[in-house]
Design an enzyme around this catalytic site. Sequence first.
Site, short mmCIF file in Angstrom:
data_model
loop_
_atom_site.label_atom_id
_atom_site.label_comp_id
_atom_site.label_asym_id
_atom_site.label_seq_id
_atom_site.Cartn_x
_atom_site.Cartn_y
_atom_site.Cartn_z
N GLU A 119 -25.50 8.49 8.41
CA GLU A 119 -25.83 7.08 8.64
C GLU A 119 -26.88 6.88 9.72
O GLU A 119 -26.60 6.24 10.77
CB GLU A 119 -24.57 6.28 8.99
CG GLU A 119 -23.50 6.33 7.92
CD GLU A 119 -22.36 5.34 8.17
OE1 GLU A 119 -22.36 4.66 9.22
OE2 GLU A 119 -21.46 5.24 7.31
N GLU A 177 -18.06 8.88 2.32
CA GLU A 177 -17.05 8.12 3.06
C GLU A 177 -16.70 6.87 2.28
O GLU A 177 -17.59 6.19 1.76
CB GLU A 177 -17.56 7.62 4.43
CG GLU A 177 -17.65 8.67 5.49
CD GLU A 177 -18.15 8.10 6.83
OE1 GLU A 177 -17.95 6.89 7.11
OE2 GLU A 177 -18.78 8.88 7.57
C1 FCB Z 1 -18.87 4.83 9.32
C2 FCB Z 1 -18.94 6.05 10.21
C3 FCB Z 1 -17.62 6.71 10.47
C4 FCB Z 1 -16.50 5.70 10.63
C5 FCB Z 1 -16.52 4.68 9.52
C6 FCB Z 1 -15.41 3.67 9.59
O1 FCB Z 1 -19.94 3.99 9.60
O2 FCB Z 1 -19.80 7.01 9.65
O3 FCB Z 1 -17.76 7.55 11.57
O4 FCB Z 1 -16.51 5.15 11.87
O5 FCB Z 1 -17.75 4.03 9.49
#
Ligand code: FCB
Length: 479
Positions: free
Chosen positions: A173, A381
Amino acid sequence: MSDAQAIDDGVGFPEGFLWGAATASYQVEGAAGEDGRSESIWDRFCREPGRVLHGDTGDVACDHYHRLEEDLDLMAGLGLGAYRFSVAWPRVVPEGRGRVNAAGLDFYRRLVSGLRERGIVPVVTLYHWDLPVALDDEGGWLSRGTADAFGEYTRVVAGELGDAVGKWITLNEPWCSAWLGYAMGVHAPGHEDLGEALAAHHHLLVAHASAVSALRSELGERAEVGITLNLGAIRPASDHPDDVAAARRVDGNHNRIFLDPLFAGRYPEDMVELMASWRPGLTVVRDGDLEAISAPLDFLGINFYSPATVSAPERATASVDAGLIGSTPEAGSFGAAHRAATLSRIGAKRTAMGWEVDPSGLEELLVRVGREVPVPLYVTENGAACEDYRDPSGAVRDTERIEYLDSHLRAARRAMDAGVDLRGYFAWSLMDNFEWALGYSKRFGLVFVDYPTGERTLKQSAAWYREVIGRNGLPGAAG
Ligand code: FCB
């Protein structure tokens, strides 16, 4: 659903689909001052009053550093096919460049070997936000030298772990590193300057390019290399041209200023024009950068939590009739610069982060990106923060999380049915952890962590995920 096995009235996934869970070094490891690890920008940020809720820090976190064997067994018990974790740059190259810390590398060697012994595929993220402070003192991501140092550090990690790791993610990110860190001031290093964010944005992409080149030259064909982006499903609040234009600007900032340089070797013209109006004369792009940034990748990782509905700021209140409230103009100067407001859907289901639950956003995003990029995708994620607690019987009944994961996996499967080459899915997170500026207040884990004792308890969602992995698909009814 030709390639899927139908399972009762559930949803099957193709053979070989990678089922994983993810964490990040600063959020779980703890042992902040041990075995030669230096400080990162997050250690420093946490100590600045008012930056992190309640002054929480990652000093101890989940103590994963000391509980490695236990956590590896936990992963094996869940039947995980893959584990995505990040390497802490300050543990491995404490000054950011130069001297290598053998004890730090040894931790990741043990982690990777432990995964391999248990049949779990390691997926390494090289940078999940914990920049060594020595580099921040030289300008951090404002300095091009940080990108070169990242290439050197990548070479060290690849040299040590390359025999056992096939899947590499350069950055996690970078939008957050650049824009939350340098424009909005809510992530380390906490600056609020649009011009700085632009410079950081470009240098992060240059760093990505250095890491790709280091991995290719160290590991050749053996390495599959990608990057993880938090791309957005950005929707205009209405078809009014001003809302459509605002959504286009936000889409430019979240999506196109990454996808275009990475996959087409150019920055989008409308964004170049808009951003030049913020900082006329800023020159950080050098000859050859875009060519390096667009070097071929093997996959793209996407992190998705929630879609966003956007209007022109002056139309934010006009949207109530459409079931939207104009509550949150994009933060500070950032929102003003994009001339956009982010709206909330009245009555929408939300997670404990306040994020709207809308799995159709994931489907929409995967279909769009699947069409635009020439590489396979992974959801690196996805997950939900819930108000988890251990009930009097000791159980954590997180049915909301199960519902969230189930509905998003169904959405991912629909995108695959529409032709998207999605190869795997990583739940965020394996365990509750340090949620950045919100400290320990938000729980995203499949595993509950009792912070004072470090005790781990499998939540109901962990048992559910184990079943999903075991049957390579979703059961008929959620839960
Ligand atoms: C993302 C991050 C991760 C976590 C989630 C909830 O932006 O990559 O580390 O904090 O959000």
